[in-house]
Each structure stands twice: as C-alpha cells, then as structure tokens.
Design an enzyme around this catalytic site. Structure first.
Site, PDB file in Angstrom:
ATOM      1  N   SER A  55     -16.000 -22.272   2.413  1.00 17.09           N
ATOM      2  CA  SER A  55     -15.443 -23.085   1.335  1.00 17.09           C
ATOM      3  C   SER A  55     -14.371 -22.318   0.574  1.00 17.09           C
ATOM      4  O   SER A  55     -13.869 -22.798  -0.431  1.00 17.09           O
ATOM      5  CB  SER A  55     -16.549 -23.544   0.389  1.00 17.09           C
ATOM      6  OG  SER A  55     -17.218 -22.418  -0.122  1.00 17.09           O
ATOM      7  N   GLU A 102     -11.248 -30.335   4.597  1.00 10.79           N
ATOM      8  CA  GLU A 102     -10.094 -29.456   4.367  1.00 10.79           C
ATOM      9  C   GLU A 102      -9.866 -28.650   5.642  1.00 10.79           C
ATOM     10  O   GLU A 102     -10.774 -27.955   6.103  1.00 10.79           O
ATOM     11  CB  GLU A 102     -10.372 -28.498   3.191  1.00 10.79           C
ATOM     12  CG  GLU A 102     -10.053 -29.085   1.837  1.00 10.79           C
ATOM     13  CD  GLU A 102     -10.246 -28.081   0.696  1.00 10.79           C
ATOM     14  OE1 GLU A 102      -9.551 -28.187  -0.311  1.00 10.79           O
ATOM     15  OE2 GLU A 102     -11.118 -27.179   0.803  1.00 10.79           O
ATOM     16  N   ASN A 104     -11.694 -26.492  -4.337  1.00 10.96           N
ATOM     17  CA  ASN A 104     -12.483 -25.611  -5.199  1.00 10.96           C
ATOM     18  C   ASN A 104     -11.600 -24.831  -6.160  1.00 10.96           C
ATOM     19  O   ASN A 104     -12.012 -24.487  -7.266  1.00 10.96           O
ATOM     20  CB  ASN A 104     -13.338 -24.661  -4.358  1.00 10.96           C
ATOM     21  CG  ASN A 104     -14.545 -25.398  -3.797  1.00 10.96           C
ATOM     22  OD1 ASN A 104     -14.870 -26.501  -4.254  1.00 10.96           O
ATOM     23  ND2 ASN A 104     -15.197 -24.826  -2.804  1.00 10.96           N
ATOM     24  N   HIS A 109     -13.358 -27.054   6.394  1.00  6.20           N
ATOM     25  CA  HIS A 109     -14.257 -27.080   5.241  1.00  6.20           C
ATOM     26  C   HIS A 109     -14.795 -28.496   5.047  1.00  6.20           C
ATOM     27  O   HIS A 109     -14.083 -29.381   4.582  1.00  6.20           O
ATOM     28  CB  HIS A 109     -13.494 -26.591   3.995  1.00  6.20           C
ATOM     29  CG  HIS A 109     -14.319 -26.599   2.753  1.00  6.20           C
ATOM     30  ND1 HIS A 109     -13.766 -26.678   1.496  1.00  6.20           N
ATOM     31  CD2 HIS A 109     -15.667 -26.531   2.562  1.00  6.20           C
ATOM     32  CE1 HIS A 109     -14.728 -26.664   0.600  1.00  6.20           C
ATOM     33  NE2 HIS A 109     -15.887 -26.578   1.215  1.00  6.20           N
TER      34      HIS A 109
END
Ligand code: 3HC
Length: 714
Positions: free
Chosen positions: A413, A446, A484, A434
């Site tokens: 991540s 992702e 993130n 991801h």
C-alpha cells in the site's frame, strides 16, 4: 456531426443501422439519420416494415453523454423518437447488444423488441445524475409496472435478455441470427394485422397503481438507501408519480422534460459525468500506446493467504482465472481458504451467487505451500504484510521459479516498488497492484509504475484490472502512492480538530453529512488504532502530536473495532459506533498537556480543513506527476475512500467550489498552523491564473518536487 444511420432493404423491410462506434450513442449525426431514414422508409411504398439495429456489438448506449452541457446540433432526441413512434410502417428493435438509457428508450418507441441472448437493457441515467429523459420514466412503468420500473431506474442496474423477456420489456429472444429472426418476426406481424402496439397506449399498469402509495414510499426508501445525497432519484420518483396520476401520456412526458432539465442543470450531473469519463480515461497511460502488446493472463498466483491475499484470489476466480494461493504456514493456509469459502457462502446466502457457482469458483482457487506450483503462472501478486525485507525475500524466491514472462506484482500500500525490482533478474516485470480492502468488493486498483516497469506489463495490468472488474488507476512509485498519501493530510486535520476541541462523532457527522461514506474516526477504528502505536513502540519512536490521542487510547487498551472499543464503543458483533463519553477526559488531558486551548469548532471548519487538505495534497501529487491527471485522483477517492460520487471527487469539488476560494482558505489555515499547511504552489498558480485542476503538468517538474515528497511522513 457525429455518427450516422445506415439504410438497406431486405425483402421490402428497411434495415436502419445506427452506426456510431464503438457503442452507438445517439449523437447529432445519428438523430439526423434517424429522422431522414424513417421518413425515407415511410415514403417508400414498397417498404412494409422497419428493423432498427446497432452496428457492431452494441444496440444503442444511450444519448451521447459528451453532448450534455454543450450546444446541441441537429434535431433533438424527442423529435427523432416521435418520428419513430408515429412511423406508419411497423418498427421492430433488433437489440444486438447493450440497449441503455436513450437506447432502451428508443427501443420502447418501437412497436416490437427482440433481442439476442446476451444483450443487456437498462436505464442507468441515474449514474450520471440524470433521469431517463426520452420518455423512459413514462414508458417503462407502462411495460413493467411502476414498482419494477422505479427499481430499475433508481438502481440504474441493467437486466439481461431473459429477465427482460419475463418482465415484458422484449417480445422475443433470438436464438439464431438476430436479423433473420427480426425479419421473420415483422413479416409475421404484418401478415396478421395492420395495428401495431405503442407503449404509450398501455395504461393498465399505471392505472392499477393509482392510490397505491406504497410504491412511491418504497421507492423513496430505496433511493435514500442506495443513493444518499443524490438529486436525480427524487426526480425519477416524481416522474413516475406523474405517469401514475396523469391521464394524458404527453402531460407526463412534459413533466419528465421539466424534471430532466432540473437534473441537467444540477452540479451533480456535471460531477457524475466527469466521473463517467474519468473512469474510462484512468486506465489510459499517456506514454503507453493503445496497441501495446499485452501478456495473456490465464493462470495466477497469490502469495499470502490473509485477508488481502484471499480477497485478491477471489477476484481472479470470479473472473474465471485459476489461481494458486501460497502460504508458508499450513494452518494459515487452511484458515485463509476457510475464510474464502465462508465469504462465498455469505454471498450465496444473500442471493448474490448460486451454491453451484460457489463450488465453481472455489474449484479455481488452489492452496499450496510450495513455490514450485507458481512456476507456470502468468502473474503472481504478493500480498503479505507491509514489511519490505519480507517482500524482497519473496520476490527473490519467485524470481527463481517463475518463467520470464510472469508478471511479479506487489500489493503493497505504499512501499518502494523499485526496492522490490532490485532483487529480481527482470525488473521490467515488476509492478505494484494495490488492492483495497475488502479486495473482493472494493473497485479501486492502484497500479504502481516502478522505474523499470515495462509498458507491456503496465498495459497488461490495466487490462487485467478491468477483467477483474476493478477501476485501475496509475500511480508513480512514490510513498503512499495516490490514495494513502492524500489521506494522510485528511486524517491529520481530523486528529488536530480533535485536539482543538471537536469530538469524534462531530467530525464524523460533519464529513458524513458532506457525503463521505464513513467519517475519519470510524475509519480509524475500523483499520485499528494499534498499528501505528505498535510500530512506534517497536522502533522506539516518539509519538507525533497528531497521534497522541490515539496513543493514549491504545495505552488504555482501546484498539478500535477489533476489540470493541476505540474512539467509539461497539457492541459484540456490531459495527455500529456508540459514543464513548469515557474518552472525553483523555481528549481534555492530551489537549491540556500540549497547551492547546479547546474551543467550539463549526461543522464547516471541519469539512473545509479535512477536504481542503485532500485537495492540497492532490495538487502537489499532480504537480509531481505521481498521478497522470486530476480526474485520476477523483476516481481513487470515489472508488477507494468513500468520497461521494455526486461531488465528483475532491479535485472536481475544488474546481466547482472555485480554486481561489480554496486557496484563500488554505492560506488562512496556514497562518494559524504553518506546520501543517503547505499550500501547493501549483494550486496557487492555477487559482491566480483563473485555471482549473485539469491536465497533469510537464514531466520535467517531477524530479525537483519529488524531493519535497520525501519529507512527508506517510
Ligand atoms: N455517450 C458517449 N460516449 C459513450 C457512451 C455514451 N452514452 N457510452 C460509452 N461511451 C464511450 C466511452 O466513453 C468510451 O470512450 P473511449 O473509448 O473514448 O474511452 C467508449 O464509448 C467505450 O465505452 P466503454 O469503455 O464503457 O465500453 P464497454 O464495452 O466497457 O461498455 C457500455 C459499454 C456498457 C455501453 C458502457 O459504455 C456504458 O455503460 N455506457 C453508458 C450507458 C449510459 O449511461 N447510457 C445513458 C446515457 S444518458 C441518456 O441516455 C439520457 C437519455 O435518457 C435522454
């Protein structure tokens, strides 16, 4: 003008073929072609009937979405459909592929409808912030009844041909050649009657619904459950109410027109259409041509049988791709396989799949303890916990066994993809994938491009993402990638607000009222408060100010949902948050210890600080080139982080709010708290030059700003 309608004649039947590749929307040229060719067929004495079909694999995918909000050329859709409906030669719609939105509405203006087995039919306008505005809200209730029509229009979910036949939307399913069947069908009708049915005359089902208030009440309940905050569903219900109560079909049609215009002018429409095109653009990579060759993915492997590994394996199996699940620990593997089966069983219990299908997908997921079994896979996704050394070890092992054309993907991540590719012989085969938790449900993927990732690998993974029913979005290999990284600023503001005087439920309520599917503190409770706390303890790190409250909660054994207490309290087996007044003294204490005077905080301050932090970080990411385009970040936030689709994602929301307003506010926040706020120079430039967040900046900007990024603690 875009699109055309081709005309040919077989056995005195005119075949009108809507030709506007790839999916035949009703663009200006198609509308002109419909008007002209219906006239031509009607004026030709030799023509006995008309068949309307689409070219290629689609019937008609609706109105041309790119025309909304633009100046319209040619005749409007209503005039074209009126000509079709009042054609003096009978018309059969030969539905050879998707008949969606205006496409189904066109078919409903024909006297008859026959379809291939594989076609889908529906009125998905609600997904674009619209309502079916070409008579769909008046005609569909007349065919399937108002209750069913409302369900179809509020959900926007298409139905298959079998269901359409059961519901009476089509008259026949063609098992052989569609056009041959359509010819036979229309000739038969012509041979027995001169009077051909029109949907507008079928009043029985709407009259039957008069006085039955439950239909509208249930529709309202469905709309508030499925489409919270959205404008169009209420208008769809009003249209159907008109269909039920108006005696005159055209009066209902007029109301539909008025409500359609309201939707068209509502900012939600622009936001949702932005997402429609954004989703399609997201899988395109600027320097990877469309015709880049791709690897075939027929066999997959997943390393790690935990929550993420299991969910990822389910994606492959759901798409019919056999997948090995590898774990080094037999107990973990057994447990993981058990969880997968349990997930499928739950889906079957909810009617989302058949028991038979559960066995079918389970037969595609094969557990293994041996890397040897991954030898003939086309892709392996590593999905172990976030530890770079462990991941490197796994990549090195994979490198020894897999073939040279096997893609090596990591579900990290935020860790460095280049560090992983440094341990393999073919770094060009390494890519980040991801997935978001739960991986079998969340649509976002992702795709992380390492410095060495080849264009073929990127093109393959983008295509694979779509096969797995995901929305793939490209990110450069930068800490936290897109999602993130942006989240960091958002949760930081939420934590600061808590220190300054707000309470978790106030912050969550304000952001949920804004439209976020889950407020930040509920989200933190879901993820687990102890992850950072444990990591910091292990590494002997000091707790940053923003994490001090979470730290204190963990010290008191409050880890979040996992043990029933965090920012909120949870009853056994329930995810519903209950206030935790016992935490308040902790909040007061931490604020006091850090010399922060608690104050009343307004909901608007909460929303602005959290959402503008997202936007600001998004602008920095865009400027760095980590993300290709502003819309990609909107796609990430809507599909992975619960941002309301009707606001079009954070970047679109910024454009709609006005960049100058956003920038002025950020400057105001930065004056009070210069440590947390660093206004993106790019955002500031755009605002002062009156531009919008749109295209990505030139690639040469990247290097310079990537240094800035390294200072961000994700
Ligand atoms: N108008 C304009 N362009 C459209 C379009 C439409 N209705 N539907 C699809 N396209 C474009 C896409 O943008 C894409 O363009 P690109 O290649 O440049 O990216 C291309 O057609 C292919 O689309 P997809 O990538 O989505 O192709 P798929 O094969 O995966 O899916 C589909 C095909 C199921 C037809 C899907 O495109 C779809 O769901 N389209 C939208 C259907 C819809 O919402 N219709 C309602 C329109 S509004 C309306 O009709 C109002 C009326 O009531 C008045």
């Amino acid at each position: 003008m875009k699109g055309q309608v081709n005309y040919k004649v077989i056995d005195n039947i005119a075949i009108l073929e809507v030709d506007n590749p790839p999916v035949n929307p009703l663009s200006s040229g198609v509308r002109v072609g419909l008007v002209d060719n219906i006239k031509k067929a009607n004026e030709d004495r030799d023509i006995k009937g008309i068949i309307l079909k689409g070219a290629g694999n689609a019937f008609i995918a609706g109105a041309d979405i790119s025309e909304f909000g633009q100046k319209m050329e040619g005749p409007d859709l209503h005039s074209a459909l009126r000509d079709l409906e009042f054609s003096n030669k009978p018309v059969v719609a030969a539905i050879n592929g998707p008949a969606l939105g205006g496409g189904l509405e066109t078919a409903l203006c024909c006297n008859y409808r026959i379809s291939t087995k594989v076609s889908i039919l529906g009125l998905p306008e609600v997904n674009l912030g619209l309502l079916p505005g070409a008579g769909g809200t008046q005609r569909l209730p007349r065919v399937v009844g108002p209750a069913q029509a409302l369900k179809m229009m509020i959900s926007g979910t298409p139905i298959n041909a079998k269901k359409a036949l059961e519901m009476g939307v089509i008259d026949h399913i063609s098992e052989n050649d569609l056009i041959e069947d359509a010819l036979a069908f229309i000739k038969e009708k012509i041979s027995v009657t001169d009077i051909h049915p029109k949907v507008r005359d079928l009043n029985e089902k709407v009259i039957e619904a008069r006085g039955n208030g439950n239909i509208l009440t249930e529709a309202r309940a469905l709309a508030s459950k499925m489409r919270k905050g959205q404008f169009a569903p209420g208008k769809i219900i009003s249209c159907v109410e008109a269909a039920i109560s108006e005696d005159d079909f055209d009066a209902g049609l007029k109301k539909e027109g008025e409500f359609f215009l309201e939707c068209l002018l509502n900012p939600q429409r622009e936001a949702m259409i932005h997402i429609f095109f954004g989703e399609r653009a997201a899988s395109k990579i600027n320097d990877v041509p469309k015709d880049t060759s791709v690897f075939q993915i027929q066999n997959a492997g997943v390393v790690g049988s935990g929550t993420m590994g299991g969910g990822i394996a389910m994606n492959f199996a759901n798409a019919g791709i056999p997948v090995w699940v590898l774990d080094q620990d037999k107990d973990n593997l057994d447990r993981g396989m058990g969880v997968i089966r349990q997930n499928y069983k739950m889906m079957a219990a909810k009617g989302k799949m058949s028991e038979e299908n559960v066995d079918k997908v389970m037969s595609l997921i094969k557990p293994t303890l041996s890397y040897e079994d991954l030898r003939s896979t086309d892709i392996v996704v590593e999905a172990v916990y976030e530890n770079l050394d462990l991941k490197k070890e796994i990549f090195a092992k994979l490198d020894e066994v897999v073939g040279e054309n096997t893609i090596l993907a990591s579900n990290t991540s935020g860790l460095d993809i280049d560090a992983l590719s440094s341990v393999v012989k073919r770094p060009e085969m390494v890519v980040g994938t991801h997935f978001f938790s739960p991986a079998n449900v969340m649509r976002l993927l992702e795709v992380v491009r390492g410095s060495n990732t080849s264009k073929e690998v990127l093109a393959t993974v983008m295509k694979l993402g779509k096969t797995l029913n995901k929305v793939p979005v490209l990110s450069l290999n930068a800490p936290g990638f897109i999602g993130n990284r942006m989240l960091y600023g958002y949760t930081k503001q939420a934590n600061l607000l808590l220190l300054e005087g707000a309470l978790p439920h106030q912050v969550d309520n304000a952001l949920e009222s804004f439209g976020m599917s889950m407020g930040p503190f509920r989200m933190m409770d879901l993820v687990g408060l102890d992850l950072g706390w444990r990591a910091r303890k292990l590494a002997n790190l000091e707790t940053p100010l923003v994490n001090k409250i979470a730290h204190e909660l963990c010290e008191k054994g409050r880890f979040g949902q996992k043990n029933g207490k965090g920012f909120y309290n949870y009853n056994e087996g329930s995810r519903a948050p209950n206030p935790a007044p016992e935490n308040e003294e902790i909040y007061l204490k931490v604020s006091h210890e850090n010399n922060i005077t608690r104050r009343e905080i307004s909901d608007s301050e909460i929303v602005e600080r959290c959402i503008y932090a997202l936007i600001n970080e998004g602008a920095i990411i865009l400027h760095e080139g980590v993300s290709q385009r502003a819309a990609d970040m909107d796609i990430v936030y809507i599909n992975g982080y619960g941002f309301p689709i009707w606001r079009g994602g954070p970047m679109h929301y910024a454009n709609q709010t006005g960049l100058e307003i956003v920038v002025n506010k950020i400057q105001e926040f930065a004056k009070k708290d210069p440590d947390s706020w660093h206004l993106s120079p790019y955002l500031s430039d755009l605002a002062s030059s009156g531009k919008k967040l749109g295209d990505a900046p030139d690639a040469e900007n990247r290097k310079e700003i990537l240094n800035f990024r390294k200072n961000i603690d994700i």
